[in-house]
Design an enzyme around this catalytic site. Structure first.
Site, PDB file in Angstrom:
ATOM      1  N   GLY A  88      45.698 -25.100  34.606  1.00 20.91           N
ATOM      2  CA  GLY A  88      45.017 -24.331  33.441  1.00 20.91           C
ATOM      3  C   GLY A  88      45.104 -22.734  33.646  1.00 20.91           C
ATOM      4  O   GLY A  88      45.019 -22.189  32.446  1.00 20.91           O
ATOM      5  N   CYS A 139      59.630 -32.123   6.500  1.00 20.22           N
ATOM      6  CA  CYS A 139      58.575 -32.195   5.309  1.00 20.22           C
ATOM      7  C   CYS A 139      57.307 -32.049   5.629  1.00 20.22           C
ATOM      8  O   CYS A 139      56.503 -33.178   5.313  1.00 20.22           O
ATOM      9  CB  CYS A 139      59.129 -33.473   4.595  1.00 20.22           C
ATOM     10  SG  CYS A 139      61.011 -33.132   4.190  1.00 20.22           S
TER      11      CYS A 139
HETATM   12  C1  LIG Z   1      48.147 -30.931  31.881  1.00 21.48           C
HETATM   13  C2  LIG Z   1      47.498 -30.912  33.252  1.00 21.48           C
HETATM   14  C3  LIG Z   1      47.398 -30.039  34.238  1.00 21.48           C
HETATM   15  C4  LIG Z   1      48.446 -28.755  33.950  1.00 21.48           C
HETATM   16  O1  LIG Z   1      47.727 -27.915  33.111  1.00 21.48           O
HETATM   17  P1  LIG Z   1      48.320 -26.428  32.889  1.00 21.48           P
HETATM   18  O2  LIG Z   1      47.467 -25.865  31.783  1.00 21.48           O
HETATM   19  O3  LIG Z   1      49.550 -26.639  32.204  1.00 21.48           O
HETATM   20  O4  LIG Z   1      48.326 -25.798  34.041  1.00 21.48           O
HETATM   21  C5  LIG Z   1      47.040 -30.217  35.436  1.00 21.48           C
HETATM   22  N1  LIG Z   1      46.135 -31.229  35.799  1.00 21.48           N
HETATM   23  C6  LIG Z   1      45.968 -32.163  34.908  1.00 21.48           C
HETATM   24  C7  LIG Z   1      45.278 -33.474  35.132  1.00 21.48           C
HETATM   25  C8  LIG Z   1      46.597 -32.114  33.435  1.00 21.48           C
HETATM   26  O5  LIG Z   1      46.460 -32.797  32.590  1.00 21.48           O
END
Ligand SMILES: *Cc1c(COP(=O)(O)O)cnc(C)c1O
Length: 414
Positions: free
Chosen positions: A238, A342
């Protein structure tokens, strides 16, 4: 990672103009140097907590050569489907560094993952827990699991990429999770080894991560009191990246300092699942201007890449910086940059100010390494575009351009 030399834009030691003439447009370009640097930054940032495992989140960019770059640097993988499991198997990933997340794991996927011997499942519901227990029993295994809890944290990011709010489909509400751990403890073919949370994506503030970990810590000690001993805390991914010049994402070092401080009190293994922050700014979407037109007061630049190649602007209204591959100093104009699809929503950039552009000019769309190629589709029967990895002055085609006959192949005329 990209710089103008004279008037030409380069990635590492390769000119985008050369890439466009070699591979055609549109195509995705990734810088290997950037990937290596980002992974090293994570490794160094968490040096002070040696019990850390980094599991790259495959869905951000799942190209096999990119996975291999991370594997060679010691990365594990966070997967969310049987398809992604096949990818990590294909590159020879160490199963003991693979975790499996996702709300809808099928029986088939669970069975495959158990047989491969993954580190653990991040379980997102009680139903799933029962399925894993049943399949583990049938195949005479003990499946190691962690419960993905929903800590009810607002990560202050786009609502579509907030995953840790009460209202979200992900995980098990942290208040209910205690009961689920107790139930899981009774299951013979389940071994409880972790607590997991993933609160969202493109998070630019460290507080939500700290708040989330604080809640996981409370749960950890509550479980300990019940004689449920947890080996792993998985804090998900995240961490945000810079899309706009004014974005100020926290450094990996600052992020690590906050996490490590709390982990030292808990003192169990730590698992991270970064995606975007490893690959986002390694990638560029290279595209050419096909037509220009002026409707009433708007100048449109029609490019050969569309929302089927890069969905983020249409899906989230997200911003991507755009540069000309050959810099010029002609008058600035305001353009809407639109794709060939489109759909009115097929807009890559609105009101973009750019030096006058001619037909055939090559443009670079920045920050396209994460959730770019992996979210692409065949809408309007457009083939998936090639992907190229640049390293120093070398270039490698890491995904061939799809052909129309490959798109048609599985269809049946009756
Ligand atoms: C998508 C996801 C991540 C990675 O998230 P980022 O924001 O790209 O770092 C990590 N763990 C889970 C469970 C995810 O679904």
């Amino acid at each position: 990672m990209v710089t103008y030399r004279n008037k030409e834009l380069f990635v590492e030691n390769v000119s985008f103009k050369t890439l466009a003439s070699t591979y055609g447009t549109p195509c995705y370009i990734y810088s290997k140097k950037y990937l290596v640097e980002q992974f090293s930054d994570y490794k160094n940032a968490f040096k002070g907590y040696p019990q850390t495992i980094i599991c790259y989140s495959v869905k951000a960019n799942s190209n096999l050569s990119i996975l291999k770059v991370f594997k060679e640097m010691g990365s594990g993988f966070d997967i969310v489907s049987g398809g992604e499991l096949e990818r990590v198997i294909a590159i020879g990933a160490n199963p003991k560094k693979v975790v499996f997340s996702g709300v809808a794991k099928s029986n088939e996927e669970v069975k495959k993952a158990i047989e491969f011997g993954i580190l653990f499942f991040n379980v997102e519901s009680f139903d799933e827990l029962e399925v894993i227990n049943k399949i583990a029993k049938k195949t005479r295994h003990v499946a190691e699991i962690s419960i993905r809890v929903n800590p009810d944290i607002n990560p202050k990011t786009h609502p579509y990429i907030s995953t840790g709010l009460k209202s979200s489909k992900f995980g098990i509400p942290i208040r209910q999770s205690f009961e689920i751990y107790r139930e899981a403890k009774k299951m013979k073919n389940i071994k409880l080894i972790g607590i997991d949370a993933h609160i969202g994506s493109q998070i630019l503030d460290l507080d939500p991560f700290e708040d989330s970990l604080e809640r996981l810590e409370n749960l950890y000690f509550k479980l300990k009191d019940e004689n449920i001993n947890i080996d792993f805390i998985d804090i998900g991914g995240g961490l945000g990246i810079k899309y706009k010049d004014e974005d100020r994402p926290p450094s990996k070092k600052k992020f690590a300092q906050k996490i490590i401080k709390r982990m030292k009190r808990i003192n169990c293994k730590l698992l991270l699942e970064p995606g975007r922050s490893l690959v986002g700014n390694s990638g560029y979407l290279l595209t050419a201007v096909v037509y220009k037109k002026n409707n009433y007061k708007k100048n449109f630049l029609i490019i050969d890449a569309g929302m089927n190649d890069l969905l983020r602007p249409a899906l989230y209204g997200s911003y991507h910086k755009i540069s000309k591959v050959i810099r010029s100093h002609k008058d600035e104009k305001i353009y809407d940059v639109v794709g060939p699809i489109c759909e009115t929503g097929d807009v890559i950039a609105k009101n973009l100010s750019m030096n006058d552009v001619k037909l055939g000019d090559i443009l670079v769309i920045h920050s396209a390494g994460a959730y770019g190629a992996t979210m692409s589709s065949n809408y309007n029967t457009r083939p998936k575009i090639p992907e190229i990895l640049v390293s120093g002055n070398k270039t490698f085609l890491i995904r061939k351009k799809e052909t129309i006959s490959q798109i048609l192949e599985n269809e049946v005329i009756i």
